[in-house]
Design an enzyme around this catalytic site. Sequence first.
Site, mmCIF file in Angstrom:
data_model
loop_
_atom_site.group_PDB
_atom_site.id
_atom_site.type_symbol
_atom_site.label_atom_id
_atom_site.label_comp_id
_atom_site.label_asym_id
_atom_site.label_seq_id
_atom_site.Cartn_x
_atom_site.Cartn_y
_atom_site.Cartn_z
ATOM 1 N N ASP A 1 0.868 -1.170 0.000
ATOM 2 C CA ASP A 1 0.000 0.000 0.000
ATOM 3 C C ASP A 1 0.917 1.236 0.000
ATOM 4 O O ASP A 1 2.140 1.138 0.078
ATOM 5 C CB ASP A 1 -0.987 -0.032 1.176
ATOM 6 C CG ASP A 1 -2.215 0.842 0.898
ATOM 7 O OD1 ASP A 1 -2.159 1.694 -0.001
ATOM 8 O OD2 ASP A 1 -3.236 0.680 1.588
HETATM 9 C C1 BGC Z 1 -5.229 3.038 0.213
HETATM 10 C C2 BGC Z 1 -5.526 1.940 -0.783
HETATM 11 C C3 BGC Z 1 -5.455 2.482 -2.190
HETATM 12 C C4 BGC Z 1 -4.104 3.131 -2.418
HETATM 13 C C5 BGC Z 1 -3.908 3.660 -3.823
HETATM 14 C C6 BGC Z 1 -3.966 3.828 -0.160
HETATM 15 O O1 BGC Z 1 -3.808 4.943 0.638
HETATM 16 O O2 BGC Z 1 -5.094 2.475 1.497
HETATM 17 O O3 BGC Z 1 -6.774 1.363 -0.513
HETATM 18 O O4 BGC Z 1 -5.693 1.458 -3.121
HETATM 19 O O5 BGC Z 1 -3.950 4.191 -1.497
HETATM 20 O O6 BGC Z 1 -4.633 4.789 -4.062
#
Ligand code: BGC
Length: 735
Positions: free
Chosen positions: A290
Amino acid sequence: MSAQTMNTRKGNQVLDLLSKMTLEEKIGQMTQVDFTVIGIPPEQNPTFPIDPQKLEEAVLNHHVGSILNTPFTPDNKAQSIETWRKMMEAIRDVSLKTRLKIPVMYGIDAIHGVSYTQNSILFPQAINMAATFNTDLAYQEGEITAREVRASGLHWNFSPVMDIGRQPLWPRLWETYGEDVHLSSAMGSAYIKGHQGNDFSAPDKAPTCLKHFVGYSFPINGKDRSPAWIGERMLREYFLPGFEAGIKQGAPTIMINSAEVDGIPGHANHHYLTTILRDELGFKGFTVSDWADINRLYTRDKLAASPKEAVKMAVLAGVDMSMVPFDFSFYDLLLDLVRSGEVPLSRIDEAVSRILTVKYQSGLFDFDRPMPDPKDHFATPQALEINRQAARESIVLAKNSDHLLPLKKDARILVTGPTAHLLSVLNGGWTITWQGDAEELYPQEKSTVLEAIRNKSSGTVTYIGGQSFDDEIDIDKAVSEAANHEFILLCLGEKPYTETPGNIDSLLLEPRQQKLAEALLKTGKPVILLTLGGRPRIITALAEKAAGVILGFLPGMEGGEAIADILFGDYNPNGKLPITYPRNTNDIVLYDHKPIEAFEWNVYNPLYPFGHGLSYTQFETTALTLDKQELKLGESLNISVTVKNTGNRTGKETVLLYLNDVAASVSRPVKQLKAFKKIELTPGQQKTVIFSLMPDDLSFIGVNLKRIIEPGEFKVMIGNESRSFTLINSAETNL
Ligand code: BGC
């Protein structure tokens, strides 16, 4: 060509390609950067957001395997479909210039539709989809989203969230399919099936990404990105099954838990990412970190003593791709680590071959593949109609005293409250922007609750309220206007948010909303309370006095229309709660609680239980019958029940089948959902609904932390009836 032959061929292609790649090219594949790395600010180029030089730097010099997100202008924001298609062509053209012609895989959070493409179909959020208890709608959402992802030129969707929603404070609760294991697995699987079909290289299909492996959704203090403490039994009972279901359905990528469980950050958890995910669950695809979370092992978690150690830890734990996101630091550090022998080349080859396999499976190496024509693949009238239906089925009528609802079209209605006249409150986060709160960017032709009511009404509709969520509402004016109206529609709830910015300290409603509500409830006029937002904010005292309660959650772009349809009876409501609606802030007892939680002084006494939801008609469930009293391994138990519409309107009813294990070696929930079916009945009509349970459905995580089937008595419960049967033999299962 058979699937097996196809896979072998892809396997050979991957090995062949891997054998030609330099170390730099391999590590580039494991690197994912944010759009800003290739972007140009709008003041420098208002017509096209990509800087060609930066793009070449990323793809040709750093060999990046993946890019994510939307142009930063200034908040991440939706682009037109034409711009997206041009951007994706530019990225494809640069990929074609790479030495080995390896495509870049572009990922996006299309979590309720392709949220960063202007005018896309934006569905109810997952919590609402769960409230529909309609897997056909989840399937159709998957189909439509994949089509719109591909029509926008995009490749990969960071969805569905398979975290389970068992902590109502968590600001991402609404991104889940609710608190129940069976319901979330069923909804998530149906979505993936629609999104990927049997072959996600098809022009209108795309790969999904299960999020966020695993245990992210259960922070002990309710704040996003904070610790969970989940014992292994709980992990296996509640948190793994959704991911298992998604893997079985063929999801080829998984994003990692951004926080920590039992003191181990998700990105450093070898036990979860390798032992459980690979060795046990047999996941063959690739994992992606993430946002910035590898580096956070150093900056935040203090597990690593340097950014370099953080990269080593994560890669060795099982992270295949790093969402870095703003620079090439991961690339540089991992290169060093492999050159110095601290990370073996075999681990790099493993990660890269997984990534390349998914790129082949997604059809990305077919550079000539045309993007689907937006004319019949984007925001089609059929898709719009499906979205409206999903919104209608996702709304829960929780209270309807003396059949006050539906209202007559000529009723005199006072509409007030901070959620009455905004589109953003219907949609929530990940809508046009990350936080979803840029009201000015919402499509003007869509209806707020107020506008939808005005469109349908032939009576007087008066609005007392502001232009934005935080505007002061003149309470005295609202109270005096109430005298001129027959009903008050009081629209309360939350403004949009997601992730850490959505953290709150209490589930209580804002004091100003509470004040408005109390003043209006005192007028004596019947109040219909409508709540919108991603969490169950405490409304107990208000709901007791209100004549009607509608729980709207986040019903999406057609939500305003759907609420008006229900309010005036153009649609008969049938949504059911996919979570327990708490009576008080600390009253977090879920429906599948243990016997001890409802023993002696302890009670399960929520405001509204899981599965609650009224209709404008009534249903009667009788004649629960089991086809056998004794069940043996390998046999199925067939269960039938009769459902009758005893009212005078056509309606849909979801029949919920619960199971209770009467005595077991580990304490078992008082009841657990094992199956559900949604049917439609005309007035007076009755249908027999048949379910089938297998002994596997009776399994649980035993004392030895293995899934087992234990003999003994079980109870099946549907509606007010229950029947018992006995399981004869026991087994250890490898579910
Ligand atoms: C979130 C994810 C997301 C990713 C990309 C992160 O901050 O936790 O769910 O897919 O960002 O945008």
